[in-house]
Structures are given as structure tokens and as C-alpha cells.
Design an enzyme around this catalytic site. Structure first.
Site, PDB file in Angstrom:
ATOM      1  N   LYS A   1      27.404   0.114   8.155  1.00  0.00           N
ATOM      2  CA  LYS A   1      28.587  -0.674   7.809  1.00  0.00           C
ATOM      3  C   LYS A   1      29.001  -0.382   6.372  1.00  0.00           C
ATOM      4  O   LYS A   1      28.331  -0.771   5.422  1.00  0.00           O
ATOM      5  CB  LYS A   1      28.346  -2.171   7.968  1.00  0.00           C
ATOM      6  CG  LYS A   1      29.699  -2.896   7.984  1.00  0.00           C
ATOM      7  CD  LYS A   1      29.662  -4.332   7.557  1.00  0.00           C
ATOM      8  CE  LYS A   1      29.682  -4.564   6.082  1.00  0.00           C
ATOM      9  NZ  LYS A   1      30.939  -4.172   5.405  1.00  0.00           N
TER      10      LYS A   1
ATOM     11  N   SER B   1      24.645  -6.656  -3.725  1.00  0.00           N
ATOM     12  CA  SER B   1      24.291  -7.723  -4.666  1.00  0.00           C
ATOM     13  C   SER B   1      22.955  -8.359  -4.292  1.00  0.00           C
ATOM     14  O   SER B   1      22.547  -8.358  -3.125  1.00  0.00           O
ATOM     15  CB  SER B   1      25.384  -8.793  -4.664  1.00  0.00           C
ATOM     16  OG  SER B   1      25.476  -9.384  -3.382  1.00  0.00           O
ATOM     17  N   THR B   2      22.297  -8.927  -5.279  1.00  0.00           N
ATOM     18  CA  THR B   2      21.013  -9.585  -5.037  1.00  0.00           C
ATOM     19  C   THR B   2      21.203 -10.788  -4.113  1.00  0.00           C
ATOM     20  O   THR B   2      20.378 -11.040  -3.226  1.00  0.00           O
ATOM     21  CB  THR B   2      20.368  -9.997  -6.374  1.00  0.00           C
ATOM     22  OG1 THR B   2      20.097  -8.794  -7.108  1.00  0.00           O
ATOM     23  CG2 THR B   2      19.060 -10.731  -6.174  1.00  0.00           C
TER      24      THR B   2
ATOM     25  N   VAL C   1      23.373 -11.270  -1.655  1.00  0.00           N
ATOM     26  CA  VAL C   1      23.483 -10.846  -0.251  1.00  0.00           C
ATOM     27  C   VAL C   1      22.168 -10.204   0.206  1.00  0.00           C
ATOM     28  O   VAL C   1      21.743 -10.407   1.346  1.00  0.00           O
ATOM     29  CB  VAL C   1      24.692  -9.906  -0.033  1.00  0.00           C
ATOM     30  CG1 VAL C   1      24.700  -9.342   1.384  1.00  0.00           C
ATOM     31  CG2 VAL C   1      25.994 -10.655  -0.295  1.00  0.00           C
ATOM     32  N   GLY C   2      21.507  -9.479  -0.690  1.00  0.00           N
ATOM     33  CA  GLY C   2      20.205  -8.886  -0.345  1.00  0.00           C
ATOM     34  C   GLY C   2      19.216  -9.942   0.122  1.00  0.00           C
ATOM     35  O   GLY C   2      18.481  -9.746   1.099  1.00  0.00           O
TER      36      GLY C   2
ATOM     37  N   GLU D   1      18.191  -2.291  -2.108  1.00  0.00           N
ATOM     38  CA  GLU D   1      18.463  -1.752  -3.437  1.00  0.00           C
ATOM     39  C   GLU D   1      19.538  -2.650  -4.028  1.00  0.00           C
ATOM     40  O   GLU D   1      20.684  -2.615  -3.597  1.00  0.00           O
ATOM     41  CB  GLU D   1      18.901  -0.291  -3.331  1.00  0.00           C
ATOM     42  CG  GLU D   1      18.733   0.450  -4.628  1.00  0.00           C
ATOM     43  CD  GLU D   1      20.001   0.417  -5.444  1.00  0.00           C
ATOM     44  OE1 GLU D   1      20.144  -0.536  -6.251  1.00  0.00           O
ATOM     45  OE2 GLU D   1      20.832   1.304  -5.277  1.00  0.00           O
TER      46      GLU D   1
ATOM     47  N   GLU E   1      24.526  -9.662 -13.721  1.00  0.00           N
ATOM     48  CA  GLU E   1      25.159  -8.354 -13.615  1.00  0.00           C
ATOM     49  C   GLU E   1      26.680  -8.518 -13.688  1.00  0.00           C
ATOM     50  O   GLU E   1      27.274  -9.200 -12.850  1.00  0.00           O
ATOM     51  CB  GLU E   1      24.758  -7.751 -12.266  1.00  0.00           C
ATOM     52  CG  GLU E   1      25.138  -6.298 -12.103  1.00  0.00           C
ATOM     53  CD  GLU E   1      24.608  -5.729 -10.797  1.00  0.00           C
ATOM     54  OE1 GLU E   1      24.668  -6.417  -9.762  1.00  0.00           O
ATOM     55  OE2 GLU E   1      24.136  -4.582 -10.807  1.00  0.00           O
TER      56      GLU E   1
HETATM   57  P1  NAI Z   1      28.127  -7.524  -1.693  1.00  0.00           P
HETATM   58  O1  NAI Z   1      26.663  -7.551  -1.855  1.00  0.00           O
HETATM   59  O2  NAI Z   1      28.804  -8.704  -1.091  1.00  0.00           O
HETATM   60  O3  NAI Z   1      28.576  -6.247  -0.806  1.00  0.00           O
HETATM   61  C1  NAI Z   1      27.752  -5.179  -0.436  1.00  0.00           C
HETATM   62  C2  NAI Z   1      27.829  -4.935   1.064  1.00  0.00           C
HETATM   63  O4  NAI Z   1      27.268  -6.060   1.742  1.00  0.00           O
HETATM   64  C3  NAI Z   1      29.229  -4.776   1.641  1.00  0.00           C
HETATM   65  O5  NAI Z   1      29.213  -3.815   2.677  1.00  0.00           O
HETATM   66  C4  NAI Z   1      29.514  -6.141   2.217  1.00  0.00           C
HETATM   67  O6  NAI Z   1      30.466  -6.132   3.260  1.00  0.00           O
HETATM   68  C5  NAI Z   1      28.156  -6.526   2.746  1.00  0.00           C
HETATM   69  N1  NAI Z   1      27.956  -7.972   2.925  1.00  0.00           N
HETATM   70  C6  NAI Z   1      28.495  -8.987   2.210  1.00  0.00           C
HETATM   71  N2  NAI Z   1      28.074 -10.172   2.682  1.00  0.00           N
HETATM   72  C7  NAI Z   1      27.250  -9.906   3.719  1.00  0.00           C
HETATM   73  C8  NAI Z   1      26.499 -10.724   4.620  1.00  0.00           C
HETATM   74  N3  NAI Z   1      26.518 -12.055   4.532  1.00  0.00           N
HETATM   75  N4  NAI Z   1      25.742 -10.115   5.554  1.00  0.00           N
HETATM   76  C9  NAI Z   1      25.695  -8.779   5.639  1.00  0.00           C
HETATM   77  N5  NAI Z   1      26.393  -7.956   4.832  1.00  0.00           N
HETATM   78  C10 NAI Z   1      27.155  -8.513   3.876  1.00  0.00           C
HETATM   79  O7  NAI Z   1      28.752  -7.221  -3.107  1.00  0.00           O
HETATM   80  P2  NAI Z   1      30.226  -7.601  -3.641  1.00  0.00           P
HETATM   81  O8  NAI Z   1      30.534  -9.025  -3.335  1.00  0.00           O
HETATM   82  O9  NAI Z   1      31.173  -6.603  -3.185  1.00  0.00           O
HETATM   83  O10 NAI Z   1      30.008  -7.479  -5.204  1.00  0.00           O
HETATM   84  C11 NAI Z   1      29.462  -8.582  -5.926  1.00  0.00           C
HETATM   85  C12 NAI Z   1      28.534  -8.092  -6.996  1.00  0.00           C
HETATM   86  O11 NAI Z   1      27.400  -7.477  -6.404  1.00  0.00           O
HETATM   87  C13 NAI Z   1      29.100  -7.027  -7.903  1.00  0.00           C
HETATM   88  O12 NAI Z   1      29.919  -7.558  -8.903  1.00  0.00           O
HETATM   89  C14 NAI Z   1      27.840  -6.418  -8.437  1.00  0.00           C
HETATM   90  O13 NAI Z   1      27.318  -7.213  -9.466  1.00  0.00           O
HETATM   91  C15 NAI Z   1      26.900  -6.482  -7.261  1.00  0.00           C
HETATM   92  N6  NAI Z   1      26.856  -5.191  -6.550  1.00  0.00           N
HETATM   93  C16 NAI Z   1      25.789  -4.381  -6.739  1.00  0.00           C
HETATM   94  C17 NAI Z   1      25.754  -3.144  -6.151  1.00  0.00           C
HETATM   95  C18 NAI Z   1      24.621  -2.221  -6.328  1.00  0.00           C
HETATM   96  O14 NAI Z   1      24.813  -1.015  -6.215  1.00  0.00           O
HETATM   97  N7  NAI Z   1      23.418  -2.688  -6.523  1.00  0.00           N
HETATM   98  C19 NAI Z   1      26.867  -2.637  -5.349  1.00  0.00           C
HETATM   99  C20 NAI Z   1      27.937  -3.584  -5.161  1.00  0.00           C
HETATM  100  C21 NAI Z   1      27.916  -4.801  -5.772  1.00  0.00           C
END
Ligand code: NAI
Ligand code: MG
Length: 505
Positions: free
Chosen positions: A199, A252-253, A255-256, A273, A408
């Protein structure tokens, strides 16, 4: 040229027309789900728009996947695994991964341009990403032969350990390195013999879809399936699906942690990660000019949207003045603008939501008494008003426990701390929940070694940043994650051990 105003200056309209022209050439024909080797609409028939963060315009409408689509994709992956993929030899998988790498290289400029349009990173950065994608598939093509089971024998005992793929893995990736993150997930999963349901992030689905168009005839049907859509609608059911035997997530942590809770429902194995807040430690012997180059790259590359960005600078008092002066010059000297133009250093952030997030932290930093040494706002340029731009920012004077230091920001924002006592500095450097990366700038080998060991993080750079070579495992300590990518041991995270014990009389 028609794309500029009479005096040749860039205008919002000139940027828009440059981007529309580029989009005509590279936006993929298929913007649906890719399931069982076929392009399919979402069961609901719904779509969502992905935007171009440079112009704010819609780039494409993409299928809005949901639970029913995840079910279909997992079933297609399972069928492909049972009927074909589980029977493939290492040599066959190696040939497929190598062919994928070749195809990516052939389409480098097109994929890079598409990444720039959908994500906002500069074309130069996108080219480096796409090179890395090919490198990733090539590395794991080779690595397929680096891991196998073993036997256990002694008089009266004979047993063997087989490493078996999980079968179907679920992979959820973010928007900051869309195609690169897809390759970090797909290459080891396929090399180890799994089928995937992937996804992509809703902000940046297009490069992965174009990639699948390019390798459609290379990858057997159902081995890779892509369900585009929102996290809650498509990611959540994927992470709860009992047909998925292993989950891999980057993001993000918060969602992780949710993914891990979801994985617990079926006791599914999971690698994560997550974010970072990585310290850059500069020793007194550092060459100021070289230090400035490394620090600017550590925080400003990819507009600060890197989990491994160096976002907290600990600079020794003896070199603080020349280094901060150099950094202010570097930040103010960077060209913020259209990421399609070769001279641009800093493109837009991925979305308006991400701009607001950065600005919220900068507001909070101001209230916390921060001094802004550079940046801290949107660029003063009418032509960029429609895009998600933030200027390179340097902040000093915050307490280390302030939220803008602890959390972050994921933008081009560096927080500065001066030090003269190593132990006190190192205590602060490690005083965050994260532990993804860190770095040290010095020409003293002993100091470099000591600092590299003292930083609690999974990846340390000495006199450089962001460089990652396949073969060096990448992943986080503390709340930055579980598991390692980019290396042969990644294959262990995509296989499970089975012992076979023979009864000998
Ligand atoms: P996110 O963690 O929400 O998005 C990452 C992925 O997770 C996307 O594909 C999203 O659709 C998916 N996702 C979101 N909610 C989910 C759920 N409940 N169940 C399963 N999958 C889900 O990150 P977001 O909101 O786009 O960014 C927020 C913050 O997270 C950023 O400002 C940054 O601080 C951090 N982040 C860190 C990343 C990294 O490489 N470690 C990458 C992206 C964001
Ligand atoms: Mg987009």
C-alpha cells in the site's frame, strides 16, 4: 519563452505550465489497483486525487482501495504463492530482480520526473532515488544466494533447518521516498520468495503504479499487488488481515504502534521503520567549512522529509561561531523553488498538511523562546504562493525537553545546541524517544569511534550523512523501529525457520 513573464522572471503560471507539460508525458495510464496482474477499479468504484505540491493542482485520480480490495489482493497473492512463486528457484528470482533493475534504469528520467511531480522533491534528488531503486533490486538479486538453511549433526542426531518464506506479506510505505521505499520493501520480500500486497502513501501513489506498468511482464501475476488508498481504509485492513503472515511498515511512530497492535490480533510478525530525531555531534577539531556542508545536507536534503535527517546539532563551543555563520549563509543561499529546475536546492514539502505541521512546531518554538537564525517562514515569492514551500530554518535557544526538539518535525528545521562538556552533551543527544540515526564530525579517529558507540541509534555517519550502501543494515533503536533493511539479514526478516529432525536408531 511562453513559460515566463515578459522580463523572464518566473511566475506562478510559468511554473504551472512547465508542470502540466511534464505531467502529460509521465503520469501513468493506469491509476487503478494492481491485483493479480490486472488493473482494477476499487470495489466501491471510488477514487481520490493526488496533488502536485509545487502547484497545488490535481495530478491524477487514483482508485480508493478498501477492505474488499485488500481481501482480493491477499487472495491473489496467496494463489500466486501456492501455484507458482513458492516453486521458483533462487536463480529464477534472481533473474527477475535483475530484469526489474534494468527496466528501472531504462526509465530513470521518466520515473524521477514523476516522483518530482507527485512528491515535490527536486529532480536531482529524485534521480538519486531512482538510481537507488535499481541498486536495491540488484543487491537483493545477488543476496538471494547469500542465505540458506543449515544442518545440525552429531552422533545419533541429524536435523536440518529450512528457511521458508512467509508466503504473503503486507507492506505499507510513506510518501517521502515513494518508489525507493517500495523497492526497500519489495526487493527483499521477493528475493526471499514471498508475494506482496503493497500500500503506497495516499499523497504519492503514482511512481509505484508507473513502476508496475514497466515491470508488468517481468513479475508473474499476483506476486506483487498494489492497493492504493488511505491509511485507515486500505492500510488498516491490510495490517489486520489473517492471510498476511508478515507486515513491514515505514512511517510515523504513532501509526507504527497501531500496526503493531493490529498485528497482535493474528500474532503476525512485524518490522517497523519509524521516525527519528537524529543528533549531529561536532567536535572542536572539525573543519568548519566541511562541517557546514555535511550539516546542511543532513537537514535540508529532501526538504527535511527524511526519517534519518540530522535535526539536532550539538556543536562544540570552540567552532560554533564559524559553523553557525556558515550555516546561516548556506540556509539563506539555497534556492527554494520549482523542483523541476536544475538550479533548485529545496523543493516544496509534500502537502499543505505537512507545511501546517512544520509551522505549528515553529510557532511553538517561538513561544518557547527560540531565536531564529535563518528562515522560519514561507519564501517571499509570488510565483511560489500556490505551493507547499518552507524556507530552510535554523533555531537556537530551546530547552532540550521542548516538544519542537523532542518530536519529529520532518521539515527543513535544524535545532542548535552548543556544548563544552562531552558527557553532558551526550546525555542530551540520547535524551529522545527515537534512535534511528546519528552522526559525528571530527578528524580524530578515536573521537569518531567513541561518539559513534555512545549515540544510541542504528546508523551512524562519520563526516557524511544520508549515504546508505546496500549491505549495511538500516533500522532503528528505541522507538525508531524493529528489524533491519538494506542488507542480507533483511532476508531473515522475510523468512521463518523450520526445523526437521530425523529419528535415527
Ligand atoms: P503515516 O504514518 O500516517 O503514513 C505512512 C503510511 O501509513 C501511509 O501509507 C499511510 O496511508 C499509512 N497509514 C496511516 N494510517 C494508517 C493506519 N491506521 N493503518 C495502516 N496504515 C496507515 O504518516 P503521515 O501522517 O503521512 O506523516 C506524519 C508524520 O509521520 C510526518 O510528519 C513524519 O514525522 C512521520 N513520517 C515518518 C516517515 C519515516 O520515513 N519514518 C515517513 C512519513 C512520515
Ligand atoms: Mg502527490
Amino acid at each position: 519563452m511562453s513559460t515566463t513573464s515578459d522580463d523572464g522572471a518566473e511566475t506562478a503560471e510559468s511554473i504551472r505550465s512547465r508542470h502540466r507539460e511534464a505531467a502529460d508525458d509521465v503520469v501513468p495510464e493506469h491509476t487503478q489497483l494492481y491485483i493479480g496482474g490486472e488493473w482494477q477499479d476499487a470495489a466501491s468504484g471510488e477514487t481520490f486525487d493526488t496533488l502536485n505540491p509545487t502547484t497545488g493542482e490535481v495530478l491524477a485520480s487514483v482508485a480508493r482501495g478498501g477492505e474488499a480490495d485488500v481481501d482480493r489482493a491477499v487472495e491473489a497473492a496467496r494463489d500466486a504463492y501456492d501455484e507458482e512463486w513458492s516453486e521458483t528457484s533462487r536463480a529464477e528470482r534472481q533473474a527477475i530482480l535483475t530484469e526489474i533493475a534494468d527496466r528501472v534504469e531504462e526509465h530513470q528520467e521518466e520515473l524521477a520526473t514523476l516522483e518530482t511531480l507527485d512528491n515535490g522533491k527536486t529532480l536531482m534528488e529524485a534521480r538519486i532515488d531512482v538510481e537507488g531503486v535499481a541498486e536495491q533490486f540488484r543487491f537483493f538479486a545477488g543476496a538471494t544466494n547469500s542465505r540458506s538453511g543449515h544442518t545440525r549433526d552429531e552422533p545419533g542426531v541429524h536435523g536440518e533447518v529450512i528457511r521458508e518464506p512467509y508466503g504473503v506479506v503486507g507492506q505499507i510505505i510513506p510518501w517521502n521516498f515513494p518508489l525507493a521505499m517500495a523497492s526497500w520493501k519489495l526487493a527483499p520480500a521477493l528475493a526471499a520468495g514471498n508475494c506482496s500486497v503493497l500500500k503506497p502513501a495516499e499523497q504519492t501513489p503514482l511512481s509505484v503504479l508507473r513502476f508496475l506498468e514497466i515491470v508488468d511482464d517481468v513479475v508473474p501475476d499476483g506476486v506483487v499487488n498494489v492497493v492504493t488508498g488511505y491509511g485507515e481504509e486500505a492500510g488498516d485492513p491490510l495490517s489486520r488481515h489473517e492471510g498476511v503472515r508478515k507486515l513491514a511498515f515505514t512511517g510515523s511512530t504513532a501509526v507504527g504502534k497501531q500496526i503493531m497492535r493490529n498485528a497482535a490480533e493474528n500474532v503476525t510478525d512485524v518490522t517497523l521503520e519509524l521516525g527519528g530525531k537524529s543528533p549531529i555531534v561536532v567536535h572542536a577539531d572539525a573543519d568548519p567549512e566541511e562541517a557546514v556542508g555535511v550539516i546542511a545536507m543532513a537537514i535540508f536534503a529532501n526538504t527535511g522529509e527524511c526519517c534519518e535527517a540530522g535535526s539536532r546539532l550539538f556543536v562544540h563551543e570552540d567552532v560554533a561561531e564559524p559553523i553557525l555563520e556558515g550555516l546561516i549563509g548556506a540556509a539563506e543561499g539555497m534556492t527554494v523553488g520549482d523542483p523541476l529546475k536544475e538550479e533548485t536546492d529545496v523543493g516544496p514539502k509534500v502537502s499543505q498538511e505537512q507545511v501546517e505541521r512544520t509551522m505549528r512546531y515553529l510557532e511553538s518554538a517561538k513561544e518557547g523562546g527560540a531565536t531564529f537564525l535563518a528562515g522560519g517562514d514561507a519564501p517571499d515569492d509570488e510565483a511560489l504562493a500556490g505551493g507547499c514551500f518552507v524556507t530552510p530554518t535554523l533555531v537556537e535557544g530551546l530547552d532540550h525537553d521542548h516538544e519542537a526538539v523532542q518530536e519529529e518535525i520532518f521539515g527543513p528545521v535544524l535545532e542548535v545546541f552548543r556544548w563544552d562538556d562531552y558527557d553532558e552533551m551526550m546525555e542530551l543527544a540520547n535524551d529522545v524517544d527515537y534512535g534511528l540515526a546519528g552522526g559525528v564530525i571530527t578528524n580524530d579517529l578515536e573521537l569518531a569511534d567513541r561518539t559513534a558507540r555512545d549515540i544510541e541509534a542504528g546508523y551512524i555517519w562519520v563526516n557524511t550523512w544520508h549515504e546508505m550502501s546496500p549491505g549495511l543494515p538500516y533500522g532503528g533503536y528505541k522507538q525508531s523501529g524493529i528489524g533491519r533493511e538494506l542488507s542480507v539479514e533483511t532476508l531473515d526478516y522475510y523468512t521463518q525457520a523450520k526445523s526437521v529432525k530425523y529419528g535415527l536408531e
